[in-house]
Design a protein around this motif. Sequence first.
Motif, PDB file in Angstrom:
ATOM      1  N   GLY A 163       0.824  -1.208   0.000  1.00  0.00           N
ATOM      2  CA  GLY A 163       0.000   0.000   0.000  1.00  0.00           C
ATOM      3  C   GLY A 163       0.858   1.258   0.000  1.00  0.00           C
ATOM      4  N   LEU A 164       1.951   1.219   0.768  1.00  0.00           N
ATOM      5  CA  LEU A 164       2.822   2.400   0.820  1.00  0.00           C
ATOM      6  C   LEU A 164       3.440   2.690  -0.543  1.00  0.00           C
ATOM      7  N   ILE A 165       3.801   1.622  -1.266  1.00  0.00           N
ATOM      8  CA  ILE A 165       4.393   1.840  -2.595  1.00  0.00           C
ATOM      9  C   ILE A 165       3.370   2.492  -3.516  1.00  0.00           C
ATOM     10  N   TYR A 166       2.180   1.899  -3.570  1.00  0.00           N
ATOM     11  CA  TYR A 166       1.132   2.482  -4.427  1.00  0.00           C
ATOM     12  C   TYR A 166       0.850   3.907  -3.984  1.00  0.00           C
ATOM     13  N   TRP A 167       0.729   4.061  -2.674  1.00  0.00           N
ATOM     14  CA  TRP A 167       0.323   5.357  -2.148  1.00  0.00           C
ATOM     15  C   TRP A 167       1.346   6.432  -2.495  1.00  0.00           C
ATOM     16  N   SER A 168       2.655   6.129  -2.282  1.00  0.00           N
ATOM     17  CA  SER A 168       3.638   7.188  -2.527  1.00  0.00           C
ATOM     18  C   SER A 168       3.578   7.620  -3.980  1.00  0.00           C
ATOM     19  N   PHE A 169       3.469   6.643  -4.863  1.00  0.00           N
ATOM     20  CA  PHE A 169       3.442   6.980  -6.284  1.00  0.00           C
ATOM     21  C   PHE A 169       2.212   7.837  -6.616  1.00  0.00           C
ATOM     22  N   CYS A 170       1.034   7.354  -6.204  1.00  0.00           N
ATOM     23  CA  CYS A 170      -0.199   8.065  -6.554  1.00  0.00           C
ATOM     24  C   CYS A 170      -0.250   9.429  -5.877  1.00  0.00           C
ATOM     25  N   PHE A 171       0.223   9.481  -4.636  1.00  0.00           N
ATOM     26  CA  PHE A 171       0.159  10.747  -3.915  1.00  0.00           C
ATOM     27  C   PHE A 171       1.048  11.785  -4.595  1.00  0.00           C
ATOM     28  N   PHE A 172       2.257  11.344  -4.957  1.00  0.00           N
ATOM     29  CA  PHE A 172       3.180  12.253  -5.633  1.00  0.00           C
ATOM     30  C   PHE A 172       2.559  12.750  -6.937  1.00  0.00           C
ATOM     31  N   MET A 173       2.010  11.828  -7.722  1.00  0.00           N
ATOM     32  CA  MET A 173       1.453  12.225  -9.009  1.00  0.00           C
ATOM     33  C   MET A 173       0.260  13.156  -8.831  1.00  0.00           C
ATOM     34  N   SER A 174      -0.585  12.883  -7.832  1.00  0.00           N
ATOM     35  CA  SER A 174      -1.783  13.721  -7.706  1.00  0.00           C
ATOM     36  C   SER A 174      -1.410  15.110  -7.194  1.00  0.00           C
ATOM     37  N   ARG A 175      -0.407  15.168  -6.320  1.00  0.00           N
ATOM     38  CA  ARG A 175       0.075  16.478  -5.888  1.00  0.00           C
ATOM     39  C   ARG A 175       0.600  17.260  -7.099  1.00  0.00           C
ATOM     40  N   TYR A 176       1.346  16.534  -7.936  1.00  0.00           N
ATOM     41  CA  TYR A 176       1.920  17.171  -9.113  1.00  0.00           C
ATOM     42  C   TYR A 176       0.815  17.712 -10.024  1.00  0.00           C
ATOM     43  N   SER A 177      -0.230  16.918 -10.195  1.00  0.00           N
ATOM     44  CA  SER A 177      -1.310  17.368 -11.076  1.00  0.00           C
ATOM     45  C   SER A 177      -2.015  18.591 -10.473  1.00  0.00           C
ATOM     46  N   GLN A 178      -2.114  18.627  -9.125  1.00  0.00           N
ATOM     47  CA  GLN A 178      -2.727  19.810  -8.496  1.00  0.00           C
ATOM     48  C   GLN A 178      -1.882  21.061  -8.723  1.00  0.00           C
TER      49      GLN A 178
END
Lengths: 252, 366, 396
Positions: free
Chosen positions: B339-354
């Motif tokens: 979960g942490l692996i998925y989360w870090s990736f998705c969180f980083f990308m979504s922050r970037y998109s924001q």
Amino acid sequence: MSDAKAGAGPVIELQGVHKWYGEFHVLRDINLQVQKGEKVVVCGPSGSGKSTMIRCINRLEEHQQGRIVVAGIELTSDLKNIEAIRREVGMVFQQFNLFPHLTVLQNLTLAPIWVRKLPKKEAEETARYYLERVRIPDQADKYPGQLSGGQQQRVAIARSLCMKPEIMLFDEPTSALDPEMIKEVLDVMTGLAEEGMTMVCVTHEMGFARTVADMMVFMDRGEVIERAPPKDFFSSPKSERTRSFLSQILAH
Amino acid sequence: MADIAQDIPIAAQAPPARTTGVLGWLRANLFNGVFNSILTLLCLALLAFAIPPVIRWALIDAIWSAPSGQQCHGAGACWAFIAEKARFILFGFFPAGETWRPATVVGIFLVMILIACNRRSWGRRLAVVWVVGLLAVFALMRGGALGLTPVETAMWSGLPLTLILAVVAMLLGFPLGVLLALGRRSRLPAVRAICIGYIELVRGVPLITVLFMASLMLPLFLPSGMTVDKLIRAQVAFILFAGAYLAEVVRGGLQAIPKGQTEAADTLGLSYWQRTRLIVLPQALTMVIPPLVNTFIGMFKDTSLVLIISLFDLLSCAETALTDANWPGFYIEAYVFVGLIYWSFCFFMSRYSQVLEREFNRGKRR
Amino acid sequence: MAGEGASLGATPSRPAPWRDPKIRGIAYQVAFVAIVVGFAAFVVHNTLVNIGRQNIALGFGFLHREAAFGIGESLIDYSPADTYARAFLVGLVNTLHVAALGVVLATILGTLMGLARLSSNWLVGKLAQIYVETFRNIPLALQLFFWWGLLTKLAPGPRQAWQILPDVFVSNRGISFPVPVASPAYKWVALAFVVGVVLTVAMRRWARRRQMATGVQFPAGWAALGLLAGLPALAFVASGVPLALDAPALKGFNFSGGSTMSPEFAALLLGLVVYTGTFIAEIVRAGILAVSWGQSEAALALGLKSGQRMRLVVLPQALRVIIPPMTSQYLNLTKNSSLAVIIGFPDLVSIANTTINQTGQAIEGIAMIMAVYLVISLTISLAMNLYNRTVALVER
């Protein structure tokens, strides 16, 4: 001024042109001839069909009945004719419609490169020449969003000129501008007129019309109501509708 | 009143004490009013109730190394399980001696994504970097050249598989999506109808059915005797699926282009394709980059569904690791790790998109 | 076409066919359709050949055969002796059941969290943000495994069940919770509620008309509360306050009494609600933020009270922003319920999967799933579009 170039026929000719938007009859039996080098100013209240009419001349709108001949080419649904006419006719819009993702220079060279198939270098030389003409030679590498409205409109004029058109259409070119910028655009247009460009302008700038126009056309409710040289048009309009329009527009 | 003129400037004064400082902040943000004060106290109670056991489990009582699962059952987490299984969860069945290859692949993907996130890198050179990077990825995974042992696709698993599925689905789904979006806005009714039909059909059914279709029905669709690798079948399903979703994203951008732009292009004599390529798409696609990033996040999460057609992505590898009889029952540890692996990736990308979205909105001209 | 026919004298003449955009358009379309149809024909041909080779009879005849597999849970009667058609129906009902519950609960959770993120209370806002950003960025499949693992592998047996609320037990057999003992009183309460709804609608119409006519406002909110909550409460009291609950109690090795949710259903529902709730929270937040501050200020300047401001100005505009993305979240939740297959909850996809494995009727099975989901999707879109239209009209 008003002498048509002898021998040559009209470069724009509209004969009995009709157009409908669904049930709504926007253009009703329009007849109009523009000679080479002639400047025609079209005016009329909003919704009178004047924009629609000049947009029919380069087929941004399709007419459903009647004949339109531009530069000797009849405007039919023939793609080749449409292409040919669009190469000969430049158009300037109320909202400038510059391409915001391209620099000023790229805006100017786009069509010469892709449509006229000019080498890039040649296209850029032409572009710089016309930028000089519209008096903004130093803005070539800026993006449209960085320019003022007046500058943008002048770039738009230069963009059309880069295609070396025979005819220029202006669709309310100053209506979206702040008052202090109107003059700089009109100056460019006057200069163009003095060089003998054939022009059809939809505009409410009556001062410009008085000095530049060879012919005034007044439209209302899709019809051409009156057509006269500016001197007669402004001093002794024949139609009641023209008179009331002029009194409204010249009142302030 | 009118004849009073203020000539002496008023010196700046400190604000009333209650509006600044720690106390002021607490007052304004946590205890403004009875209702908010109660809420704050409730939240604090919840935190006090929840956080200590979690910390105790994850850190204080945790077992960090153990020879086997039997010696790892205590009051806390068994991180020894992760230490033992990390290689398998991350890289799955890829031959153990060649672990550096999938590890490099993950590294290449991360570097490529980081480069792509830098707006200054956008352009032709970025495309070159990506093509070279992807070629390197496939060379490393596949082997068989440059002295690398060949590894068949059935062995491709774990995080590299997840990344390949998601990235390739986006890259190849993108042109498909653009064409579908253009088709959906075409003035030709037959083209429009077919594109709408495709988009709505794919978007109307769950991804699982598309995957089932790829794994069960695709073999039936092909001429007999022709077989397609299972990984490629899944990849095709993801591309077709991504295409439909990307089409709707792109359509949003196309709709936002003012009509004046196409009219100006027409007036200049550009043809449909010139206009589309030079004027419409560059503007439309820039506009939709933030939602494109979000679609990518979605695809990345969706790749976890390949476990139902028995491909071994990151999540399926974790599931497989849990079946080891020597290390039974460490569910939470495994899921937290993955979960942490998925989360870090998705969180980083979504922050970037924001961030991108905010920049775009600020830079919007006219 | 007839309008621009030949009778008009100066109709534009027709160009050569290859330069006529209309004819070109037709040609492009014919070519495009031909390619698509050709491809489809190729696929169909291959499929028929392949099926012929494998001796599978194409068609839905298999639906009448005996399914011969058990289904863990069902809302309708089912036994392995029933047909495949019946099994499909069980799956469909299970899918609809979890989707309907999920939509309602996710909306509640999401709306609360979305409002919490806008709260002026810093702590509440942060906690809601942590919820959203945690559960949104983890694949649903992983979350389902997590909840399922928690409920089946880590939860204790019924004897040591976790009691999370009075009379609510979590064990590896599922979640057991009390239900009220059936009593005729509930019929009266329900009836009272229906009457309350009808009266509320009538009362609001009357109040609105009177306000329009005379300007006198009626405390409609309080009256509605009275009618909607008061009437049923009155009915409840009048029929003797039948508070008896059927609570789960440990009998031997399992709970009896009350109601029990299977771990699979509970995990699926929990996962769907928690995951979709994050998206709904963001939609609600964005919808309310989308109503510009100017609108609120204008309402303030007009002297509307904060409740009126919310009800008359902010909400109608926010709803218009919220509804379309909300619709797609409902659709996503329904489609995502197909992930049930990975934790063994017998939803439509999982039963179809079993059927396909047993009968080999892959095409029919997948076609049926797709058809069902398409119908569900179209129905939800249609319903939400209708609702959206009424909201849009309210705004005007």
